[in-house]
Design a protein around this motif. Structure first.
Motif, PDB file in Angstrom:
ATOM      1  N   ALA A 656       0.839  -1.255   0.088  1.00 39.54           N
ATOM      2  CA  ALA A 656      -0.130   0.066   0.038  1.00 39.54           C
ATOM      3  C   ALA A 656       0.849   1.210   0.030  1.00 39.54           C
ATOM      4  O   ALA A 656       1.852   1.419   0.892  1.00 39.54           O
ATOM      5  CB  ALA A 656      -0.811  -0.109   1.147  1.00 39.54           C
ATOM      6  N   SER A 657       0.743   2.176  -0.954  1.00 38.55           N
ATOM      7  CA  SER A 657       1.017   3.465  -0.659  1.00 38.55           C
ATOM      8  C   SER A 657       0.395   4.349   0.240  1.00 38.55           C
ATOM      9  O   SER A 657      -1.018   4.162   0.493  1.00 38.55           O
ATOM     10  CB  SER A 657       0.952   4.068  -2.168  1.00 38.55           C
ATOM     11  OG  SER A 657       1.373   5.562  -2.096  1.00 38.55           O
ATOM     12  N   GLN A 658       1.208   5.186   1.028  1.00 39.90           N
ATOM     13  CA  GLN A 658       0.693   5.879   1.891  1.00 39.90           C
ATOM     14  C   GLN A 658       0.539   7.316   1.769  1.00 39.90           C
ATOM     15  O   GLN A 658       0.108   8.124   2.342  1.00 39.90           O
ATOM     16  CB  GLN A 658       1.520   5.894   3.241  1.00 39.90           C
ATOM     17  CG  GLN A 658       1.739   4.355   3.721  1.00 39.90           C
ATOM     18  CD  GLN A 658       0.335   3.888   4.255  1.00 39.90           C
ATOM     19  OE1 GLN A 658      -0.248   4.758   5.077  1.00 39.90           O
ATOM     20  NE2 GLN A 658      -0.007   2.760   3.720  1.00 39.90           N
ATOM     21  N   PHE A 659       0.613   7.818   0.215  1.00 37.16           N
ATOM     22  CA  PHE A 659       0.639   9.182   0.032  1.00 37.16           C
ATOM     23  C   PHE A 659      -0.846   9.447  -0.309  1.00 37.16           C
ATOM     24  O   PHE A 659      -1.322   9.585  -1.389  1.00 37.16           O
ATOM     25  CB  PHE A 659       1.597   9.507  -1.061  1.00 37.16           C
ATOM     26  CG  PHE A 659       2.929   9.479  -0.761  1.00 37.16           C
ATOM     27  CD1 PHE A 659       3.629   8.232  -0.611  1.00 37.16           C
ATOM     28  CD2 PHE A 659       3.765  10.629  -0.308  1.00 37.16           C
ATOM     29  CE1 PHE A 659       4.843   8.146  -0.360  1.00 37.16           C
ATOM     30  CE2 PHE A 659       4.852  10.563  -0.042  1.00 37.16           C
ATOM     31  CZ  PHE A 659       5.496   9.423  -0.031  1.00 37.16           C
ATOM     32  N   LYS A 660      -1.621   9.735   0.586  1.00 33.09           N
ATOM     33  CA  LYS A 660      -2.985  10.039   0.674  1.00 33.09           C
ATOM     34  C   LYS A 660      -3.334  11.402   0.161  1.00 33.09           C
ATOM     35  O   LYS A 660      -4.588  11.858  -0.172  1.00 33.09           O
ATOM     36  CB  LYS A 660      -3.806   9.431   1.731  1.00 33.09           C
ATOM     37  CG  LYS A 660      -3.743   8.134   2.083  1.00 33.09           C
ATOM     38  CD  LYS A 660      -4.412   7.133   1.114  1.00 33.09           C
ATOM     39  CE  LYS A 660      -4.259   5.648   1.645  1.00 33.09           C
ATOM     40  NZ  LYS A 660      -4.778   4.784   0.300  1.00 33.09           N
ATOM     41  N   SER A 661      -2.416  12.295   0.417  1.00 31.60           N
ATOM     42  CA  SER A 661      -2.693  13.771   0.135  1.00 31.60           C
ATOM     43  C   SER A 661      -2.369  14.098  -1.233  1.00 31.60           C
ATOM     44  O   SER A 661      -2.512  15.199  -1.528  1.00 31.60           O
ATOM     45  CB  SER A 661      -1.907  14.573   0.958  1.00 31.60           C
ATOM     46  OG  SER A 661      -0.368  14.067   0.835  1.00 31.60           O
ATOM     47  N   TYR A 791       7.413   9.055  -8.178  1.00 30.42           N
ATOM     48  CA  TYR A 791       8.348  10.006  -8.389  1.00 30.42           C
ATOM     49  C   TYR A 791       9.353   9.612  -9.620  1.00 30.42           C
ATOM     50  O   TYR A 791       9.819   8.430  -9.486  1.00 30.42           O
ATOM     51  CB  TYR A 791       9.114  10.127  -6.959  1.00 30.42           C
ATOM     52  CG  TYR A 791       8.373  10.797  -5.749  1.00 30.42           C
ATOM     53  CD1 TYR A 791       8.562  12.034  -5.611  1.00 30.42           C
ATOM     54  CD2 TYR A 791       7.297   9.885  -5.193  1.00 30.42           C
ATOM     55  CE1 TYR A 791       7.694  12.642  -4.503  1.00 30.42           C
ATOM     56  CE2 TYR A 791       6.545  10.483  -4.233  1.00 30.42           C
ATOM     57  CZ  TYR A 791       6.846  12.007  -3.952  1.00 30.42           C
ATOM     58  OH  TYR A 791       5.994  12.592  -3.039  1.00 30.42           O
ATOM     59  N   SER A 792       9.634  10.470 -10.388  1.00 28.16           N
ATOM     60  CA  SER A 792      10.517  10.383 -11.328  1.00 28.16           C
ATOM     61  C   SER A 792      11.966  10.806 -10.665  1.00 28.16           C
ATOM     62  O   SER A 792      12.356  11.906 -10.357  1.00 28.16           O
ATOM     63  CB  SER A 792      10.328  11.081 -12.676  1.00 28.16           C
ATOM     64  OG  SER A 792       9.136  10.657 -13.038  1.00 28.16           O
ATOM     65  N   PRO A 843       3.803  15.558  -1.031  1.00 28.53           N
ATOM     66  CA  PRO A 843       4.756  15.490  -2.072  1.00 28.53           C
ATOM     67  C   PRO A 843       5.434  16.905  -2.121  1.00 28.53           C
ATOM     68  O   PRO A 843       6.830  16.717  -2.334  1.00 28.53           O
ATOM     69  CB  PRO A 843       3.788  15.372  -3.258  1.00 28.53           C
ATOM     70  CG  PRO A 843       2.708  14.763  -3.065  1.00 28.53           C
ATOM     71  CD  PRO A 843       2.368  15.039  -1.822  1.00 28.53           C
ATOM     72  N   GLU A 844       4.730  17.913  -1.866  1.00 27.22           N
ATOM     73  CA  GLU A 844       5.707  19.093  -1.683  1.00 27.22           C
ATOM     74  C   GLU A 844       6.785  19.130  -0.922  1.00 27.22           C
ATOM     75  O   GLU A 844       7.693  19.825  -0.774  1.00 27.22           O
ATOM     76  CB  GLU A 844       4.754  20.420  -1.284  1.00 27.22           C
ATOM     77  CG  GLU A 844       3.442  20.362  -2.276  1.00 27.22           C
ATOM     78  CD  GLU A 844       2.298  19.430  -1.883  1.00 27.22           C
ATOM     79  OE1 GLU A 844       2.267  19.361  -0.731  1.00 27.22           O
ATOM     80  OE2 GLU A 844       1.363  19.371  -2.853  1.00 27.22           O
TER      81      GLU A 844
END
Length: 883
Positions: A656-661, A791-792, A843-844
């Motif tokens: 699971a990815s946790q980047f919910k925002s 993310y690249s 991400p920011e």
């Protein structure tokens, strides 16, 4: 579909190109033709050459492992041809595949000198150019009814067999362990064919049967004379073994073994050669067989131990040290299947036994434990290929990951499923169905210097069998108490909740790697198998279609960028034709673009941290994200029987990815919501239907659960792309900055499961089963809830000669490797995801910490896979800061 009427001889493309100009027979040397008009590839078939195959080619172009026959069509007729071995790399990299439009095809003809009159001609293709997709031109045609070029009305040769080798059947296109083609009789045809039954059936009551114990005793005493027939029960069935060699002539080089037993002992029964064609598909574990005219040999495992004094010659003869060989001749074995209703109690045949274990029980089992497992499928990974040891670098095995849940233990179990010679069953594997895998083996990984293992999973074995929906009814395991408890648990689940988290395909890596370089080097015993960037470029050039390999390189990070879900990204590059093995693959130039994917290779994402740069024609510019199956939200169940003690979310083993925002496009959110609603409405009775095979029903009605679509929880789009560029790179690159459709896991769509399964699978060998544009079809399905963007990362080698553009997909590690850490980009890259003890960063915030990566030395672990048509998927698995 109605077939289009053939055009006249003068207007048929193949007739004009291949018929002799004056109608006379010309020599092979002078019979070279080039068809300038388009032809279409509608089938590809693979086989092993034999000793006679080499005479069809010059010594410098002798067949290097496999030959390929192709079926070409101009829309009016079709022709079977052999591809010159120099064209093999085009097939192996999936640049030449079913549906391709071919231009400037060069033909050469060979006549059959061993046939009276030499009328039979074999066409070879020496060179070609691939063009645009052919599906629009072939739409509406009945390809099966098209006439064969050059076949007279009186020609009764209808068998489709290899053209340049004496083989009975073809091999699958991507592995050697499945059966393939019309030569393999279906179980229905086998059951209806009276010729396969013994002439002694009428005298069965007077037949003197023998036991396995008597057969063993006779073998040990080296008694002469014909042995009586055997009556045995099949306990296990192996996958097929293809043992064809280039230097041996064997028309049907197949073998399969059955573990059988009667009341006196057990033994192995080996099916050889053409008996595999006739019997393999219709023999299943649990069946009772009667065998006549067999031969007895010492077992293969025993022969391997010759010369060792590990076994006593006077051991009990109940030990299994013989094998019973069944051949099609010398003597011709006879096999008869005995219906279960006809089995007599006096035969004292053992019952088929199972060793089902639950997920909770597996936690305390040692490595190597062989067991049976039943579970509800939540995730089905895409097929991957790895080179087989001892296969000369040309043979591959195919595997995929499945996530199964049985409602016990600390979470689901993962199954690494290799081929079990059940291609139809594997093609139908999908979420929301019950799967049984027999004779699976427990494995573990990630142990810390003698400590307990971090991760456990199951792998299929040589004798594994997989049973899916429609195959459970009537099998003896359906009445076992453990299986009945599992079915009762399935009845407590909410279909809406299960459907919202079910996923198909995408990049997936398991078990997760350690979180720091010390543990990583410890697991590899101090040898990271480092490659230079030049060596990496060479190794990547040898990858074949869907081949997955892991590489370790050193370098620094010069750019990073966050890409939102659904964001169109920069143009995906491709490997040049000068790549290893492709420069000399044709006597003509050909397009490096796949005919099927030319439309899907649209601009996707600008290079990370640098302006668009023209690429050297020697490298592949590609994209790839690292992806994992979805994380399940806490499941709400209706009150009732089999309710579990706790309702807390379970760990998902880095699924699971946790980047919910992260933001998402509103268009994607709307489509995701529509698909979720449609799937749930169509699947209201999926769980009830699959449980019906086990004759267990629930008296309570399941509550409908409304699930919020994760995409709707994301903030609206509009912010500019987040990127950091510490340094602009104008040199050569490997990989690209985009995300392939094959890399992203997709939300399971029950209404379109067949299309979704084919799109995520391997390229088929026949046009009738080929999707027009698989990548486009995959993009029509919404990403799974676990995918929250990527993310690249641009990596520059220490010598600054080559850069690698990779994709990083954050996940949440589980187990001992899941340790708290700071949520900086460097720490997230090393741990594979954000800290489990802190809220996931936006991400920011991660991009804001990217400048700290400048001029730092990293050890990078890259997962690289060739996705066909020279599209290279590069995924950054870990980036360890070097001390």
């Amino acid at each position: 579909m109605a077939s289009r009427s053939p055009r006249s001889r003068g207007t048929c493309v193949l007739q004009r190109a291949l018929s002799p100009r004056d109608g006379s027979v010309v020599s092979s040397a002078r019979y070279r033709r080039t068809c300038e008009e388009p032809l279409y590839l509608i089938a590809l078939d693979r086989y092993k050459p034999d000793p006679a195959s080499k005479y069809h080619f010059s010594p410098v172009s002798a067949p290097p492992g496999f030959l390929y026959d192709a079926t070409l069509s101009d829309g009016d007729c079709k022709i079977r041809v052999t591809l010159h071995p120099n064209l093999n790399p085009l097939v192996q990299n999936n640049a030449l595949r079913c549906g391709s439009e071919l231009n400037s095809v060069q033909f050469a003809v060979q006549f059959d000198e061993a046939r009276l009159g030499g009328h039979r001609r074999t066409f070879q293709v020496l060179g070609l150019e691939t063009g645009s997709p052919a599906f629009k031109r072939l739409r509406g045609l009945n390809l099966q009814s098209l006439p064969w070029f050059g076949r007279s009305d009186g020609d009764d040769e209808t068998a489709v067999v290899p053209l340049l080798a004496r083989r009975t059947c073809y091999l699958p296109l991507w592995d050697c362990e499945d059966y393939y083609g019309d030569a393999w009789e279906s179980p229905a045809r086998r059951a209806e064919s009276p010729a396969h039954h013994s002439e002694s059936d009428a005298d069965e009551e007077s037949t003197q049967f023998v036991t396995l114990q008597q057969v063993k005793a006779s073998f040990i005493k080296k008694s002469k004379g014909k042995l009586g027939p055997l009556t045995v029960r099949v306990l296990k069935k192996s996958r097929l073994c293809h043992f064809g060699k280039e230097d041996r002539t064997n028309e049907c080089p197949y073998q399969a073994d059955l573990e059988v037993a009667d009341g006196s002992g057990a033994a192995s029964v080996i099916l050889w050669n053409s008996l595999c064609l006739r019997w393999y598909r219709c023999l299943d574990p649990g069946m009772v067989l009667q065998l006549w005219d067999y031969r007895v040999k010492e077992s293969y495992s025993r022969r391997l131990g010759e010369g060792r004094e590990s076994q006593n010659q006077d051991q009990d003869q109940d030990q299994q040290h013989i094998e019973i060989s069944l051949n099609s001749r010398n003597p011709a074995a006879i096999i008869r299947i005995v219906p279960e209703r006809s089995v007599q109690r006096g035969w004292r045949l053992p019952s088929q036994t199972f060793s089902f274990l639950t997920r909770a029980a597996l936690a305390s089992c040692p490595d190597g434990t062989v067991c049976d497992f039943i579970g509800l499928v939540r995730f089905v990974g895409r097929p991957e290929r790895t080179r087989k040891k001892g296969g000369g670098g040309e043979e591959f095995s195919v595997y995929r990951w499945l996530q199964l849940d049985d409602g016990t233990g600390d979470g689901p179990i993962l199954l690494k499923l290799h081929s079990t010679s059940q291609p139809e069953t594997h093609a139908r594997l999908r979420p929301m169905f019950i799967v049984v895998c027999t004779n699976s083996q427990l494995a573990s990984a990630g142990s810390n210097q003698g400590g307990p293992p971090s991760y456990q999973y199951l792998t299929s074995t040589r004798h594994s069998q997989v049973y899916g929906h429609g195959q459970h009814r009537g099998r003896s395991y359906t009445t076992l108490p453990l299986v009945q408890r599992f079915i009762a648990w399935v009845h407590t689940l909410s279909e809406a909740t299960e459907m919202s988290t079910a996923a198909v395909g995408g990049y997936f890596s398991f078990p997760p790697l350690p979180t720091n370089i010390k543990h990583y080097l410890g697991e590899r015993k101090g040898n990271p198998c480092l490659l230079s960037m030049e060596e990496l470029r060479a190794e990547v050039g040898r990858l074949q279609y869907r081949e997955h390999r892991r590489f370790t390189v050193q370098g620094s990070i010069i750019a990073a960028r966050y890409c939102r879900p659904g964001e169109r990204q920069g143009e995906q590059g491709r490997l040049s034709t000068s790549r290893a093995g492709l420069a000399e693959c044709s006597t003509r130039h050909y397009s490096s673009a796949s005919s099927l994917d030319s439309a899907s290779l649209e601009p996707k994402c600008s290079p990370v941290g640098s302006p668009e740069v023209p690429l050297s024609p020697h490298y592949l510019r590609i994209s790839t994200p690292k992806q994992s199956p979805p994380r399940r939200s806490p499941r709400k169940r209706p009150l009732g029987k089999c309710r579990r003690k706790t309702e807390t979310p379970r760990k998902r083993f880095a699924l699971a990815s946790q980047f919910k925002s992260s933001p998402a496009h509103s268009r994607q959110a709307d489509r995701s919501l529509q698909e979720s609603s449609a799937s749930c409405s169509l699947a209201d009775f999926i769980l009830e239907q699959i449980c019906s095979e086990f004759q267990l029903s629930s008296d309570e009605e399941e509550q409908e659960m409304q699930v919020e679509d994760p995409a709707l929880l994301s903030p609206p789009p509009g912010a500019r792309p987040l990127a950091w560029s510490g340094r602009c790179w104008q040199g050569e690159r490997l990989g690209g900055a985009g995300v392939f459709p094959e890399t992203v896991p997709r939300r399971y769509n029950h209404a379109r499961w067949e299309l979704q399964t084919r799109a995520a699978g391997l390229q088929p060998a026949c046009l009738s089963h080929t999707l027009p544009e698989p990548a486009r079809e995959l993009e029509s399905f919404s990403p799974a809830s676990s995918y929250q963007g990527c993310y690249s990362i641009t990596i520059l080698g220490l010598n600054e000669r080559l850069a690698v553009d990779a994709v990083f997909l954050p996940t949440m590690p589980a187990g001992p490797h899941s340790v708290p850490h700071e949520n900086s980009l460097a720490s997230v890259l090393a741990h594979g995801g954000p800290s489990p003890s802190r809220p996931p960063p936006a991400p920011e915030d991660l991009i804001a910490t990217a400048p700290a990566l400048a001029n730092k030395h990293f050890l990078f672990v890259l997962d690289i896979s060739q996705q066909g048509a020279e599209r290279l998927e590069v995924v950054l698995n870990r980036a360890y800061p070097y001390p």
